[in-house]
Design an enzyme around this catalytic site. Structure first.
Site, mmCIF file in Angstrom:
data_model
loop_
_atom_site.group_PDB
_atom_site.id
_atom_site.type_symbol
_atom_site.label_atom_id
_atom_site.label_comp_id
_atom_site.label_asym_id
_atom_site.label_seq_id
_atom_site.Cartn_x
_atom_site.Cartn_y
_atom_site.Cartn_z
ATOM 1 N N PHE A 162 18.835 26.727 17.736
ATOM 2 C CA PHE A 162 20.210 26.538 18.201
ATOM 3 C C PHE A 162 20.297 25.241 18.982
ATOM 4 O O PHE A 162 19.548 25.028 19.935
ATOM 5 C CB PHE A 162 20.681 27.692 19.087
ATOM 6 C CG PHE A 162 22.110 27.499 19.538
ATOM 7 C CD1 PHE A 162 23.162 27.729 18.659
ATOM 8 C CD2 PHE A 162 22.401 27.043 20.815
ATOM 9 C CE1 PHE A 162 24.484 27.512 19.050
ATOM 10 C CE2 PHE A 162 23.725 26.827 21.211
ATOM 11 C CZ PHE A 162 24.760 27.067 20.328
ATOM 12 N N ASP A 201 14.487 20.053 22.672
ATOM 13 C CA ASP A 201 15.705 20.593 23.261
ATOM 14 C C ASP A 201 15.287 21.592 24.341
ATOM 15 O O ASP A 201 14.931 22.737 24.044
ATOM 16 C CB ASP A 201 16.545 21.254 22.157
ATOM 17 C CG ASP A 201 17.819 21.902 22.693
ATOM 18 O OD1 ASP A 201 17.921 22.117 23.919
ATOM 19 O OD2 ASP A 201 18.708 22.214 21.875
ATOM 20 N N LYS A 205 22.428 23.295 30.710
ATOM 21 C CA LYS A 205 22.480 24.598 31.380
ATOM 22 C C LYS A 205 22.190 24.597 32.889
ATOM 23 O O LYS A 205 23.088 24.430 33.677
ATOM 24 C CB LYS A 205 21.588 25.593 30.627
ATOM 25 C CG LYS A 205 22.179 25.939 29.255
ATOM 26 C CD LYS A 205 21.703 27.253 28.703
ATOM 27 C CE LYS A 205 22.608 27.743 27.599
ATOM 28 N NZ LYS A 205 22.294 27.228 26.267
HETATM 29 C C1 LIG Z 1 23.011 26.454 25.194
HETATM 30 C C2 LIG Z 1 22.198 25.585 24.314
HETATM 31 C C3 LIG Z 1 22.749 24.450 23.702
HETATM 32 C C4 LIG Z 1 24.216 24.087 23.788
HETATM 33 O O1 LIG Z 1 24.642 23.827 25.073
HETATM 34 P P1 LIG Z 1 26.228 23.735 25.376
HETATM 35 O O2 LIG Z 1 26.267 23.327 26.817
HETATM 36 O O3 LIG Z 1 26.787 25.107 25.128
HETATM 37 O O4 LIG Z 1 26.795 22.726 24.473
HETATM 38 C C5 LIG Z 1 21.909 23.651 22.953
HETATM 39 N N1 LIG Z 1 20.607 23.942 22.810
HETATM 40 C C6 LIG Z 1 20.055 25.025 23.389
HETATM 41 C C7 LIG Z 1 18.591 25.285 23.207
HETATM 42 C C8 LIG Z 1 20.823 25.898 24.133
HETATM 43 O O5 LIG Z 1 20.279 26.979 24.669
#
Ligand SMILES: *Cc1c(COP(=O)(O)O)cnc(C)c1O
Length: 394
Positions: free
Chosen positions: A137, A222, A251
Site C-alpha cells: 500500500f 516506504d 503518519k
Molecule cells: C498510510 C500509508 C500511506 C498513505 O498515506 P496518506 O497520508 O494516507 O496519503 C502510504 N504508505 C503506507 C505504507 C501507509 O501506511
C-alpha cells in the site's frame, strides 16, 4: 447531539468512509472519549499516527506557540521549524536531504518523481519503471495507487499509471527477474501494514539492497507506517542493517498534524534541483514545529527504546492468547506494530471490542491490527488482552 452529528455527517461528507457509530470528542494519552462520555483505550492511534498519544502537553504547547507566531509563509522563504526538523531528520537517518509534503501519498509521489528524475539527469530517460510488491500500500493518488499492489484500491480508476510491476513480497528471485534496463527503482514497505502486518524474511531487505546495487536501481523504502519508532527502532530498516536511497515518512511524523517527508541521500537528492518539485503547504511552520517537538520527545525521552520493551511484552501476551484460542492462526509484527490473524473474518470483533472500551482495527478482513501510541502502558495491554480473551471465547 451524537445522533445529529452522525446524521449530518452522513449527508454532507463524501461517503468514502464507513465509520463506527461514535463521535470522538477529546483524548489524553492512550485514551479517547466520545460525545456520550464513554472512554476507549486507543490501539488504533489514528492509524499509527499519534505516536505520543492524544493531547500531548508538549506538542499542544509547540502548536499553540507556533500558531500564534507564524502558521504559513510558503517555500519562497526560509523558516526555522522546517530547517530544524530537516536537520534533526538528517542527523537521525541515513539521509542527507528532505523534501516536505503534506501526506504519505505526497511523500511517495515525490519519491517516484525523484527516482525517474535521477535517471533522466544521468542520460537514461528510458529508466522509468518501478517494481513494487504485491499486497503493498502506497497511497490513494493516481501515481501511488498505481504503485499499490492491491486490486481493490485501483478498482474503478482505470487507466492507472503505467510503469509499475509487482512481485510477491519476500520473493527475491521474482524481484531479480522483474528488474530490467528500464527499471529505475524498487519500492517497498519494510513491513506491509495495510497488507496485513506482513514482515520481511530475515534476509529479504538485505537481498533487495544487494540486488539494487548490482543492477544499479534505487531502493525506495516506504516507512510511512513503520517509521518514527513504530517497530522499536526509529526506522524499521535499522532492524535489517540496510539503508535505502530514498525513504518516505508521514503518519506519526508530527503526532497527528498532516505532514509527509521524502528523505534521500545527497547523490540521489541532487536530481531535485530548482523547480523540479514543489508544494505550497509542504513543511509549513505549524506542522514542522509539531514534528520537531515530536522527534525531540521521541529521542530525548527514549520513547522508542521503551516502546520496544512494551512491544515485546505485547507480543508475548498475544502469543499466550494464541495458545488459548484455536481461532488465532498467527501473531505478526514488530515493536508496537502487531497483527493477530484469525482463521476467518475478524472485522465483526472490532465493534465488540469498541463496546468493551477498546479501539482496534481490522486489515485484510481477517487480521486485527494493533498500533497504539508508543507510550502505551503494560496495564493497558493487559486489559486489551483480557478483552480479546472474552471476545474470542464467545
Ligand atoms: C498510510 C500509508 C500511506 C498513505 O498515506 P496518506 O497520508 O494516507 O496519503 C502510504 N504508505 C503506507 C505504507 C501507509 O501506511
Amino acid at each position: 447531539m451524537t445522533e445529529t452529528i452522525m446524521h449530518t455527517a452522513d449527508q454532507v461528507i463524501a461517503a468514502t468512509y464507513k465509520r463506527f457509530p461514535i463521535v470522538l470528542e477529546r483524548g489524553r494519552g492512550c485514551t479517547v472519549w466520545d460525545t456520550r462520555g464513554r472512554r476507549y483505550t486507543d490501539f488504533v492511534a489514528g492509524i499509527a499516527v499519534c505516536c505520543l498519544g492524544h493531547a500531548h502537553p508538549r506538542i499542544a504547547d509547540a502548536v499553540a506557540r507556533q500558531a500564534s507566531q507564524l502558521v504559513h509563509v510558503s517555500n519562497l522563504y526560509y523558516t526555522i521549524p522546517q530547517t530544524e526538523l530537516a536537520r534533526l531528520l538528517v542527523e537521525h537517518s541515513f539521509a542527507d536531504r528532505v523534501f516536505f509534503g503534506n501526506s504519505g501519498a505526497e511523500a511517495n509521489e515525490a519519491a517516484i518523481k525523484l527516482a525517474r528524475k535521477y535517471f533522466n539527469d544521468r542520460g537514461k530517460p528510458e529508466r522509468t519503471r518501478i517494481v513494487s510488491m504485491e499486497n503493498s500500500f502506497h497511497g490513494r493518488t493516481m501515481a501511488t495507487l498505481s504503485a499499490t499492489g492491491q486490486d481493490k484500491i485501483k478498482k474503478g480508476f482505470d487507466p492507472v499509471l503505467g510503469g509499475f510491476s509487482f512481485v510477491p513480497f519476500n520473493d527475491i528471485d521474482a524481484l531479480a527477474a522483474a528488474i530490467d534496463d528500464r527499471t529505475c527503482a524498487v519500492m517497498l514497505e519494510p513491513i506491509q501494514g495495510e497488507g496485513g502486518i506482513r514482515c520481511p524474511d530475515p534476509q529479504f531487505l538485505q537481498q533487495v539492497r544487494e540486488l539494487c546495487d548490482r543492477r544499479e536501481v534505487l531502493m525506495i523504502l516506504d516507512e510511512i507506517q513503520t517509521g518514527m519508532g513504530r517497530t522499536g527502532t526509529l526506522f524499521a530498516h535499522e532492524h535489517d542493517g540496510v539503508t535505502p536511497d530514498i525513504m518516505t515518512l508521514a503518519k506519526a511524523l508530527a503526532n497527528g498534524l498532516p505532514i509527509g517527508a521524502m528523505l534521500a541521500t545527497e547523490r540521489v537528492a541532487a536530481a531535485f534541483g530548482f523547480g523540479a518539485h514543489a508544494s505550497t503547504f509542504g513543511g509549513t511552520p505549524l506542522v514542522t514545529a509539531a514534528a520537531l517537538e515530536t522527534l525531540k520527545i521521541l529521542v530525548e525521552e527514549k520513547v522508542v527504546e521503551r516502546s520496544r520493551e512494551t512491544g515485546d511484552y505485547f507480543w508475548a501476551a498475544l502469543n499466550q492468547l494464541k495458545q488459548r484460542h484455536s481461532r488465532i492462526t498467527e501473531v505478526r509484527g514488530r515493536g508496537l506494530m502487531l497483527g493477530l490473524q484469525l482463521d476467518g473474518p475478524a472485522d465483526d470483533l472490532v465493534p465488540v471490542c469498541m463496546q468493551k472500551g477498546f479501539l482496534v482495527n481490522c486489515v485484510q478482513g481477517d487480521t486485527l491490527r494493533f498500533v497504539p501510541p508508543l507510550i502505551v502502558e503494560k496495564n493497558e495491554i493487559d486489559l486489551l488482552i483480557q478483552c480479546l480473551d472474552e471476545v474470542l471465547a464467545q
